[in-house]
Design an enzyme around this catalytic site. Sequence first.
Site, PDB file in Angstrom:
ATOM      1  N   HIS A  72     -19.446  41.734   0.717  1.00 59.46           N
ATOM      2  CA  HIS A  72     -20.402  42.845   0.621  1.00 59.46           C
ATOM      3  C   HIS A  72     -19.745  44.122   1.124  1.00 59.46           C
ATOM      4  CE1 HIS A  72     -24.533  40.684   0.225  1.00 59.46           C
ATOM      5  NE2 HIS A  72     -23.627  40.191  -0.594  1.00 59.46           N
ATOM      6  N   LYS A 296     -24.073  39.971  15.069  1.00 60.41           N
ATOM      7  CA  LYS A 296     -22.829  39.894  15.847  1.00 60.41           C
ATOM      8  C   LYS A 296     -22.597  38.555  16.553  1.00 60.41           C
ATOM      9  CE  LYS A 296     -21.065  43.750  14.863  1.00 60.41           C
ATOM     10  NZ  LYS A 296     -20.425  43.402  13.591  1.00 60.41           N
TER      11      LYS A 296
END
Length: 389
Positions: A72, A296
């Site tokens: 992406h 994350k």
Amino acid sequence: MRTQVAIIGAGPAGLLLGQILHNAGIDNVILERQSAEYVLGRVRAGVIEEGAADILREAGVGARLDREGLVHDGFDIHAPHRDIHINLKRLSGRAVIIYGQTEATRDLMEARQASGRPTIYEAKDVALHDFDSDSPKVSYVKDGQKHEISCDYIAGCDGYHGISRASVPEASIKTYERVYPFAWFGLLADVPPVSPELIYVQNPEGFALCSMRSMTRSRYYVQCGLDETAEGMSDEAFWKILKSRLPAEAAETLVTGPSIEKLVAPLRSFVAEPMRFGRLFLAGDAAHIVPPTGAKGLNLAISDVHYLSQAIIEHVQEKTAAGIDAYSQKALARIWKAERFSAWMTQLLHRFPDTDSFAAPLQRAEVTYLADSEAAQTALAENYAGLPY
Ligand code: APR
Ligand code: PHB
């Protein structure tokens, strides 16, 4: 039994550490409380930074990621008054890869099996001993029988609820925590994603996220109350809430279908300092938690393991302690930046109940600033794509 490194926990952190050490010829044993099936049954996020992907490739577990992962180049942020496209590739020079954590864990488990190194699943009553000396030990119970492993290092990769961090005397550890007053309700379904890229939605009724696992499997989330349960919301109710929060175009093209998995995940920011106690080293969720907004969690586990594996390899092969002495500080410097980013992104996109009258217009101004400033978008992009190691 004797080994060089006893690793507690067979999540992504423990398995990756085991693999990198194995590749360097360092003997290690992994102890896991649950079964392999149970570990694979946990559904988690799926955005991998390029830097993290490089570490997985270098460890020899990147082949399927490169075959099946979706690259992406950017994502969208939608707010009632502005639409923002974050072009990660142009702004940061890097893309991200969409690949489920479950798949990454499966790849690591297969590599572990091929390595021939032992993984002891369903190890009960794991206890850590003498890690303030040069000859630490780990004991556990398997099939009713007690065992002990002598080792040179213990790696605590046993997640937020693990025993490793809890084994450290309270006076030696400092923790920082923020608990958010809401959760995410997540749903997985075999329907095509509403858009080829991720959409993060800020809505007065609450946050929503359109993500995916493949072009035929979608992952959606909506902000919900802390009292919500996975069984408490029907598929229909979920789709209705999601649809009501999406931008009009996405709402129109949304394809719904039966869920194949539902979960409620509370949001937390947490850091424990330091990450080394004599011969015990913490890595991954055992030492820190981020809210999932910045995606994350897995990436931080991978960067910790990168630093820790290099430090242990250096200590074993070159007999220099510089790496293990610097581990905690080095890892925490990167962790705190990711904590900052994750908390910021959470603040930007969620509805916070019970805030003062200033909060909503500030949040709106933050979105406007981000929409109008390439500098602000660049800051977001470089954090989302992953800060350097
Ligand atoms: N003894 C042995 N194993 C244990 C113990 C214990 N006392 N306690 C926990 N474990 C195991 C858990 O069963 C789990 O399989 O440790 C493992 C920890 O794995 P994770 O929780 O996945 O943590 P980590 O490997 O650090 O991966 C971090 O997971 O939660 C996500 O967002 C997070 O993506 C990030 C990743
Ligand atoms: C997910 O696909 O599960 C996902 C993606 C992005 C996030 C969090 C979760 O920020």
